[in-house]
Structures are given as structure tokens and as C-alpha cells.
Design a protein around this motif. Sequence first.
Motif, mmCIF file in Angstrom:
data_model
loop_
_atom_site.group_PDB
_atom_site.id
_atom_site.type_symbol
_atom_site.label_atom_id
_atom_site.label_comp_id
_atom_site.label_asym_id
_atom_site.label_seq_id
_atom_site.Cartn_x
_atom_site.Cartn_y
_atom_site.Cartn_z
ATOM 1 N N LEU A 1 0.875 -1.298 0.159
ATOM 2 C CA LEU A 1 -0.267 -0.049 -0.169
ATOM 3 C C LEU A 1 0.957 1.267 -0.114
ATOM 4 C CD1 LEU A 1 -2.566 -0.983 2.645
ATOM 5 C CD2 LEU A 1 -3.054 -0.934 0.242
ATOM 6 N N LYS A 2 0.582 2.142 -0.783
ATOM 7 C CA LYS A 2 1.280 3.429 -0.930
ATOM 8 C C LYS A 2 1.060 4.426 0.232
ATOM 9 C CE LYS A 2 1.943 7.410 -4.006
ATOM 10 N NZ LYS A 2 1.538 8.267 -4.878
ATOM 11 N N GLY A 3 2.018 4.633 0.993
ATOM 12 C CA GLY A 3 2.000 5.475 2.218
ATOM 13 C C GLY A 3 1.285 4.655 3.219
ATOM 14 N N LEU B 1 -10.742 12.453 7.689
ATOM 15 C CA LEU B 1 -9.633 12.495 7.241
ATOM 16 C C LEU B 1 -9.105 11.021 6.714
ATOM 17 C CD1 LEU B 1 -8.028 14.997 9.825
ATOM 18 C CD2 LEU B 1 -8.477 15.400 7.502
ATOM 19 N N LEU B 2 -9.718 10.203 7.730
ATOM 20 C CA LEU B 2 -9.238 8.765 7.213
ATOM 21 C C LEU B 2 -10.044 8.303 6.165
ATOM 22 C CD1 LEU B 2 -7.932 5.965 7.871
ATOM 23 C CD2 LEU B 2 -10.037 5.270 9.498
ATOM 24 N N LEU B 3 -11.145 8.779 5.650
ATOM 25 C CA LEU B 3 -12.138 8.506 4.502
ATOM 26 C C LEU B 3 -11.183 8.855 3.318
ATOM 27 C CD1 LEU B 3 -15.581 8.948 5.528
ATOM 28 C CD2 LEU B 3 -14.460 6.988 4.970
ATOM 29 N N LEU B 4 -10.647 10.046 3.360
ATOM 30 C CA LEU B 4 -9.846 10.887 2.297
ATOM 31 C C LEU B 4 -8.532 9.988 1.878
ATOM 32 C CD1 LEU B 4 -10.058 14.462 3.148
ATOM 33 C CD2 LEU B 4 -11.251 13.537 1.352
ATOM 34 N N ARG B 5 -7.861 9.474 2.865
ATOM 35 C CA ARG B 5 -6.700 8.442 2.800
ATOM 36 C C ARG B 5 -7.146 7.123 2.245
ATOM 37 N NH1 ARG B 5 -1.469 10.053 2.108
ATOM 38 N NH2 ARG B 5 -0.107 8.001 2.547
ATOM 39 N N LEU B 6 -7.989 6.743 2.651
ATOM 40 C CA LEU B 6 -8.617 5.499 2.182
ATOM 41 C C LEU B 6 -8.980 5.515 0.708
ATOM 42 C CD1 LEU B 6 -10.953 3.942 5.196
ATOM 43 C CD2 LEU B 6 -8.526 3.090 4.527
ATOM 44 N N TRP B 7 -9.540 6.498 0.317
ATOM 45 C CA TRP B 7 -10.177 6.646 -0.857
ATOM 46 C C TRP B 7 -8.994 6.738 -2.001
ATOM 47 C CZ3 TRP B 7 -14.844 5.705 -2.756
ATOM 48 C CH2 TRP B 7 -15.450 6.021 -3.873
ATOM 49 N N GLN B 8 -7.922 7.244 -1.502
ATOM 50 C CA GLN B 8 -6.650 7.302 -2.402
ATOM 51 C C GLN B 8 -6.177 5.831 -2.702
ATOM 52 O OE1 GLN B 8 -3.587 9.575 -0.254
ATOM 53 N NE2 GLN B 8 -5.021 11.351 -0.315
ATOM 54 N N LEU C 1 -16.211 3.429 1.592
ATOM 55 C CA LEU C 1 -17.741 3.844 1.337
ATOM 56 C C LEU C 1 -18.315 3.152 2.497
ATOM 57 C CD1 LEU C 1 -17.847 2.782 -2.361
ATOM 58 C CD2 LEU C 1 -18.404 5.015 -1.556
ATOM 59 N N GLY C 2 -18.231 1.790 3.002
ATOM 60 C CA GLY C 2 -18.779 1.436 4.300
ATOM 61 C C GLY C 2 -18.585 2.013 5.484
ATOM 62 N N LEU C 3 -17.335 2.604 5.622
ATOM 63 C CA LEU C 3 -17.127 3.549 6.863
ATOM 64 C C LEU C 3 -17.923 4.919 6.711
ATOM 65 C CD1 LEU C 3 -15.627 3.759 9.510
ATOM 66 C CD2 LEU C 3 -13.559 4.753 8.022
ATOM 67 N N GLY C 4 -17.870 5.410 5.797
ATOM 68 C CA GLY C 4 -18.558 6.705 5.523
ATOM 69 C C GLY C 4 -19.980 6.749 5.574
ATOM 70 N N SER C 5 -20.589 5.441 4.873
ATOM 71 C CA SER C 5 -21.964 5.274 5.174
ATOM 72 C C SER C 5 -22.460 5.140 6.647
ATOM 73 C CB SER C 5 -22.436 3.977 4.433
ATOM 74 O OG SER C 5 -22.268 4.110 2.866
ATOM 75 N N LEU C 6 -21.587 4.402 7.405
ATOM 76 C CA LEU C 6 -22.084 4.015 8.660
ATOM 77 C C LEU C 6 -21.810 5.610 9.401
ATOM 78 C CD1 LEU C 6 -20.045 0.780 9.252
ATOM 79 C CD2 LEU C 6 -22.707 0.959 9.541
#
Length: 356
Positions: free
Chosen positions: A171-173, A266-273, A282-287
Motif C-alpha cells: 500500500l502506498k503510504g 480525514l481517514l476516508l480521504l486517505r482510504l479513498w486514495q 464507502l462502508g465506513l462513510g455510510s456508517l
Amino acid sequence: MLEIRYRLTQIALVLVSVVVILGAFTRLTDAGLGCPDWPGCYGFLTVPTGAEEVAIAEMAFPERPVEASKARNEMVHRYFAGSLGVLVLLLWVLSLRAKQHVKLATTLLATVTFQAVLGMWTVTMNLMPLVVMGHLLGGFTTFCLILLLFLRLKTRVLLAREHIQDKPSPLKGDKLLLGMIKAATLVVVLQIALGGWTAANYAAVACTDLPICEPGWQEKFDLSQALSVPTGHADYEFGVFPFEARMSIHVLHRFGAILATSIIALLLLRLWQNHSLRPLALGLGSLTLIQISLGVSNVVFHLPLAVAVAHNFVGLLLLATLVIAWYLVQSRRKTSLSVHINSSSQSSQLPLEQGA
């Protein structure tokens, strides 16, 4: 043996989910003392219903008249919790026989055992808030440990079924990502603890305005009072704190929600990368959105039972999603590191082999 353990862990995940939901339902229906003794109910193994049984029960506990509906809620929760304990014990025995995941299974068994003790103290100490909050956290911890065991067994089962090798997927970063996941998990755990503290002190409806509380709350807010532990009371049912303390606890929980939402964003932005982790994002954001909606609904509609129970369970699902993310990212980092070390070792030995 591996398949059996895997299936039993699946059952345990479902069962612990039911136990958590029933625990919230019991607490929110004020049935925590529906049975004033433990592990039975008014001295019986089941809820006393007949006239003679009720008379015996009320003679033994004159300060606690039998309320059949509350007693039933409490005992159903105990039956499911007891069944979960038996299943966890079986998983521990099978782990010992297989000599796999012994530390995790032992930790799980110890947690469930202590959780039973907390359940007893909840009753014998008459809903002392610190014990009630600890019982909630113990239930969530049990769920996460079973989930982790499930994830590890699932990995082994998939490898065994498909005869595939554990190929690295760097995983990058990933080091930064793993750190962000750990930070988000810590903040969510603290927020869950604040939610448990709010419920245990009957402060869920102390503030009925949004976004923080009623006007003038700043003058009444007292952090030291909100975090103080009430002791020395014979009974803690329906709370012992004055309004100002309950309001402070509720406000603190709302501040915690704001902080948790910010960290998760902030975590969602990093995961989306990372494309492979977008479904997790998507699951974390929806919850997170669902949990915020449920929290707002609790305030607007004055804590409806179904919404309050859902708020408790979605909080658990949020934590579970972070545990899954932690497991996936850490597993990939370990695999990548192992491959890197092996490659470096082979490279360092190559000139010697050629020279020989």
C-alpha cells in the motif's frame, strides 16, 4: 478442524451481535435490575410468573416488586450471553487442540469471563455507572476479539481452499494510513465510552437542542463534574447526578462526536486514495452518516427506543469496520515487509554464491 472453528466463529459473531443489541435494549428499557439477583431471577432460573412464584419472589426482595416485562428482558439477555460464553469456551478448547490462535482465544475467554463478572456487579452494585459503562465496553471488546479471530481464520480457510499463496499487495503510504486507522479507532473507542457514560448516568436527554445544548450551557458546563465517579449510593437506577453534571456529560459526548467525525473524515480521504480500499471507505462513510443521523434523531424525537438501540449497534459496526481496516492494512504491511527482507537477504547472498 479449521473449517469447524471458522463456522463456529461465524456463529459467535452473530450471537455476540444479538447479545450487544439485547444489552442495549435491556438498559434502555430500564430493565437492568429487572432481576435483582444474579445469575437467576428472584431466586428462580426463569422469570417468576405464577401467583405463588411471584409471592415468593416479592417476599425475598420486597424492595423490588416483580415486573414481568423487565425481568423477561433481563433474563433473555442473560440466556444469550451465557450461550455465547459456552461457545467461546468451545472455541478456546479447539484453538488449544489445533495449536493456532491460542493467545487470541485465551484473551477472548478471559474477556468473556470478566464480562460475566461485570454483569453480576451491574446487578449487585445496583447499576453503578462505572460498572455499567465497563460492561458496555466489555461487550464491544468481545465483539472485536471474535471479529479478529474470524478474520484470521477466514484468511487460513481461503488459503487452504484455493491453494493460493499469500501474495504481497503493498500500500502506498501504508505506514501513515495504518497510523490514521489506529488514531480513528482510539477516538471511536473513547466516544463509545462517552456514550456508555452518558447512558449509565441517564444523561441522554439532558440536552434537547442542537447542535450542542440549550442556550446558557457554557455557564453550567463542568468538566470535572462530568468525569467524576459517583460512589457511596445504595442505588444508582435513574441516576444520582444533578442536572448540571448530566448536561456536562451530554455536551462532552457531543464534542466527542464532532472530533470522531473529523478524524474519520480525514481517514476516508486517505482510504479513498487506494482503489482496493474504496469499498471499505464507502462502508465506513455510510456508517458514519447513519450514526450521525441516529444521534440527531435521538435528540429531536427524545430518545425513541428503536433509534437508541440502533445508535448503539451502529457504533459497534463503526468500530468493527475500523478493526477490519486495521487488520487488512497491517497484514499487507507485514507481508510486504517480509518480502522486502527476504529479497534483501537473497540479494546480499548472491555475490557470495557467484564468487564460490
